[in-house]
Design a protein around this motif. Structure first.
Motif, PDB file in Angstrom:
ATOM      1  N   GLY A  32       0.830  -1.193   0.000  1.00 34.40           N
ATOM      2  CA  GLY A  32       0.000   0.000   0.000  1.00 34.40           C
ATOM      3  C   GLY A  32       0.863   1.241   0.000  1.00 34.40           C
ATOM      4  N   TYR A  33       0.259   2.368   0.379  1.00 32.54           N
ATOM      5  CA  TYR A  33       0.953   3.649   0.283  1.00 32.54           C
ATOM      6  C   TYR A  33       0.653   4.488   1.524  1.00 32.54           C
ATOM      7  CZ  TYR A  33       0.533   2.031  -4.538  1.00 32.54           C
ATOM      8  OH  TYR A  33       0.543   1.253  -5.681  1.00 32.54           O
ATOM      9  N   LEU A  34       1.711   4.975   2.150  1.00 32.73           N
ATOM     10  CA  LEU A  34       1.584   5.914   3.253  1.00 32.73           C
ATOM     11  C   LEU A  34       1.647   7.304   2.638  1.00 32.73           C
ATOM     12  CD1 LEU A  34       1.358   5.626   6.343  1.00 32.73           C
ATOM     13  CD2 LEU A  34       3.836   5.922   6.465  1.00 32.73           C
ATOM     14  N   VAL A  35       0.563   8.059   2.774  1.00 35.17           N
ATOM     15  CA  VAL A  35       0.426   9.325   2.051  1.00 35.17           C
ATOM     16  C   VAL A  35       0.295  10.481   3.043  1.00 35.17           C
ATOM     17  CG1 VAL A  35      -0.932  10.594   0.339  1.00 35.17           C
ATOM     18  CG2 VAL A  35      -0.753   8.092   0.187  1.00 35.17           C
ATOM     19  N   GLY A  36       1.080  11.518   2.832  1.00 32.71           N
ATOM     20  CA  GLY A  36       1.012  12.689   3.705  1.00 32.71           C
ATOM     21  C   GLY A  36       1.320  13.970   2.963  1.00 32.71           C
ATOM     22  N   ASP A  37       0.958  15.081   3.550  1.00 29.57           N
ATOM     23  CA  ASP A  37       1.216  16.409   2.989  1.00 29.57           C
ATOM     24  C   ASP A  37       2.718  16.657   2.985  1.00 29.57           C
ATOM     25  OD1 ASP A  37       1.366  19.123   2.351  1.00 29.57           O
ATOM     26  OD2 ASP A  37      -0.348  19.667   3.602  1.00 29.57           O
ATOM     27  N   GLY A  94       1.300  19.434  -2.548  1.00 27.34           N
ATOM     28  CA  GLY A  94       2.160  18.293  -2.837  1.00 27.34           C
ATOM     29  C   GLY A  94       1.994  17.204  -1.806  1.00 27.34           C
ATOM     30  N   LEU A  95       2.360  15.982  -2.178  1.00 25.58           N
ATOM     31  CA  LEU A  95       2.229  14.842  -1.283  1.00 25.58           C
ATOM     32  C   LEU A  95       3.546  14.059  -1.232  1.00 25.58           C
ATOM     33  CD1 LEU A  95      -1.233  13.417  -2.442  1.00 25.58           C
ATOM     34  CD2 LEU A  95      -0.795  14.780  -0.381  1.00 25.58           C
ATOM     35  N   ILE A  96       3.766  13.407  -0.106  1.00 28.49           N
ATOM     36  CA  ILE A  96       4.865  12.455   0.027  1.00 28.49           C
ATOM     37  C   ILE A  96       4.254  11.059   0.012  1.00 28.49           C
ATOM     38  CG2 ILE A  96       6.685  11.570   1.516  1.00 28.49           C
ATOM     39  CD1 ILE A  96       6.937  14.401   2.665  1.00 28.49           C
ATOM     40  N   ILE A  97       4.770  10.210  -0.829  1.00 25.42           N
ATOM     41  CA  ILE A  97       4.277   8.846  -0.941  1.00 25.42           C
ATOM     42  C   ILE A  97       5.362   7.895  -0.451  1.00 25.42           C
ATOM     43  CG2 ILE A  97       3.161   7.170  -2.463  1.00 25.42           C
ATOM     44  CD1 ILE A  97       1.867  10.026  -2.365  1.00 25.42           C
ATOM     45  N   GLN A  98       5.030   7.115   0.555  1.00 19.46           N
ATOM     46  CA  GLN A  98       5.954   6.109   1.071  1.00 19.46           C
ATOM     47  C   GLN A  98       5.390   4.727   0.752  1.00 19.46           C
ATOM     48  OE1 GLN A  98       9.185   5.874   2.992  1.00 19.46           O
ATOM     49  NE2 GLN A  98       8.618   3.974   1.961  1.00 19.46           N
ATOM     50  N   PRO A  99       5.876   4.069  -0.313  1.00 22.89           N
ATOM     51  CA  PRO A  99       5.410   2.698  -0.596  1.00 22.89           C
ATOM     52  C   PRO A  99       5.685   1.805   0.612  1.00 22.89           C
ATOM     53  CG  PRO A  99       6.669   3.583  -2.443  1.00 22.89           C
ATOM     54  CD  PRO A  99       6.881   4.522  -1.298  1.00 22.89           C
ATOM     55  N   SER A 100       4.682   1.045   1.004  1.00 26.23           N
ATOM     56  CA  SER A 100       4.800   0.287   2.247  1.00 26.23           C
ATOM     57  C   SER A 100       4.179  -1.094   2.122  1.00 26.23           C
ATOM     58  CB  SER A 100       4.106   1.038   3.391  1.00 26.23           C
ATOM     59  OG  SER A 100       4.657   2.327   3.577  1.00 26.23           O
ATOM     60  N   ARG A 101       4.552  -1.942   3.058  1.00 24.99           N
ATOM     61  CA  ARG A 101       3.911  -3.245   3.179  1.00 24.99           C
ATOM     62  C   ARG A 101       2.700  -3.100   4.099  1.00 24.99           C
ATOM     63  NH1 ARG A 101       9.427  -4.432   2.617  1.00 24.99           N
ATOM     64  NH2 ARG A 101       9.829  -3.784   4.764  1.00 24.99           N
ATOM     65  N   THR A 102       1.712  -3.944   3.895  1.00 20.47           N
ATOM     66  CA  THR A 102       0.486  -3.888   4.682  1.00 20.47           C
ATOM     67  C   THR A 102       0.672  -4.597   6.019  1.00 20.47           C
ATOM     68  OG1 THR A 102      -0.839  -3.876   2.657  1.00 20.47           O
ATOM     69  CG2 THR A 102      -1.972  -4.460   4.690  1.00 20.47           C
ATOM     70  N   ALA A 103       0.254  -3.958   7.091  1.00 25.48           N
ATOM     71  CA  ALA A 103       0.347  -4.581   8.416  1.00 25.48           C
ATOM     72  C   ALA A 103      -0.650  -5.733   8.506  1.00 25.48           C
ATOM     73  CB  ALA A 103       0.036  -3.545   9.493  1.00 25.48           C
TER      74      ALA A 103
END
Length: 326
Positions: free
Chosen positions: A114-119, A181-190
């Motif tokens: 998934g994706y961790l998404v933040g400002d 703008g956004l920061i996208i951190q590709p991540s594994r699902t918990a």
């Protein structure tokens, strides 16, 4: 209403009706009542995530549950070629999994990721360099201590996709606002059902540890004890991890480090050092002896090595068990 109507009709039958007919109507009434009762009982006993009225952005009790919320906007399914466009790949209807700054969205192409998404400019402060540092630090800890974390690939920054903003619904709209703008951190699902433990309050620590341990096999419990002992060693060598210490535990007794940008300071604050003292040792006692969790409030804080601190009301744990508050 159906029950009342049916019963009323049977009670006010014309005098000329035959006995067999009355028996048939009475039987139909009982059948309706039984079916209605069973339906009501089933709805109240089994949690239906599709019927949740509100999308809660913080996981209740910080227990990881993935569900759908009909109040949010449903996006079309992904299509071939969407893989490079994360905003076309996420599940906009999932139950909210957000912290103070970022939200995690599950991939519809590969739900294990998934994706961790933040400002990218949260409260006017650029965050991208911090995100890169967190990813680099996680890789360092993994290399040196073989710890687990959820970062899958390096983070990247981009302009906010209009489609992402159009498809956000419910509290997500207020949470994200109108970021440029956004920061996208590709991540594994918990893993489903995992729980986050913290050290700021021993009641919170014990309640959460007890909740996950109840669902573990004997093998998983032994594994958890071993992993908690290892994490104590990891923190000793990296005291910055004490800052707002948080650790996720899954049902197999595996542990995962979270939100590693909190450890950017090499030293922990005095308050966080006090919070952490005896924290994981207490969790280990809780795993090895469930009665310790239940009786922990009877011990003096000095013996526990933990400090019970009053938090703001909205952060206090309720008296309900995690199962009651899913």
């Amino acid at each position: 209403l159906l029950q009342i109507f049916t019963i009323t009709q049977v009670m006010t039958l014309p005098r000329s009706i035959t006995v067999p007919a009355a028996i048939i109507l009475a039987a139909a009434s009982v059948a309706c009542m039984v079916l209605t009762s069973l339906s009501t009982s089933t709805e109240s006993s089994s949690p239906n995530l599709d019927n949740r009225r509100q999308l809660k952005l913080m996981p209740q009790k910080e227990i990881i549950r993935y569900g759908l919320d009909p109040k949010t906007i449903k996006l079309r399914g992904t299509r071939p070629g969407d893989e490079g466009y994360w905003w076309k790949d996420i599940n906009y209807r999932q139950r909210g999994l957000c912290g103070g700054e970022k939200c995690f969205f599950i991939s519809t192409i590969d739900p294990l990721r998934g994706y961790l998404v933040g400002d990218s400019n949260f409260h006017g402060v650029p965050r991208f360099a911090e995100a890169v540092e967190a990813y680099t630090y996680a890789a360092k800890l993994e290399s040196e201590y073989d710890i687990r974390h959820f970062y899958a690939d390096p983070p990247y920054e981009m302009n906010t996709p209009p489609l992402f903003m159009r498809n956000l619904g419910g509290p997500y709209v207020k949470h994200f606002g109108t970021p440029k703008g956004l920061i996208i951190q590709p991540s594994r699902t918990a893993p489903e059902g995992s729980i986050i433990i913290r050290c700021y309050n021993h009641n919170v620590l014990y309640k959460r540890t007890a909740a996950i341990v109840r669902k573990m096999s004997g093998k998983a419990k032994k594994n958890l004890v071993k992993e908690l002992e290892i994490q104590n060693h990891v923190v000793e060598g990296n005291p910055g991890l004490m800052n707002d210490f948080q650790l996720m535990i899954d049902k197999e007794g595996r542990t995962y480090h979270l939100d590693l940008n909190r450890a950017k300071k090499e030293k922990a604050s005095r308050q966080d050092r006090v919070y952490f003292k005896g924290c994981l040792e207490g969790a280990i006692k809780c795993v090895e002896d469930p009665a310790f969790c239940r009786e922990s409030n009877q011990f003096p804080e000095e013996q526990l090595g933990l400090v019970s601190n009053q938090l703001p009301e909205e952060n206090q744990e309720s008296n309900q068990s995690p199962e009651e508050n899913q």
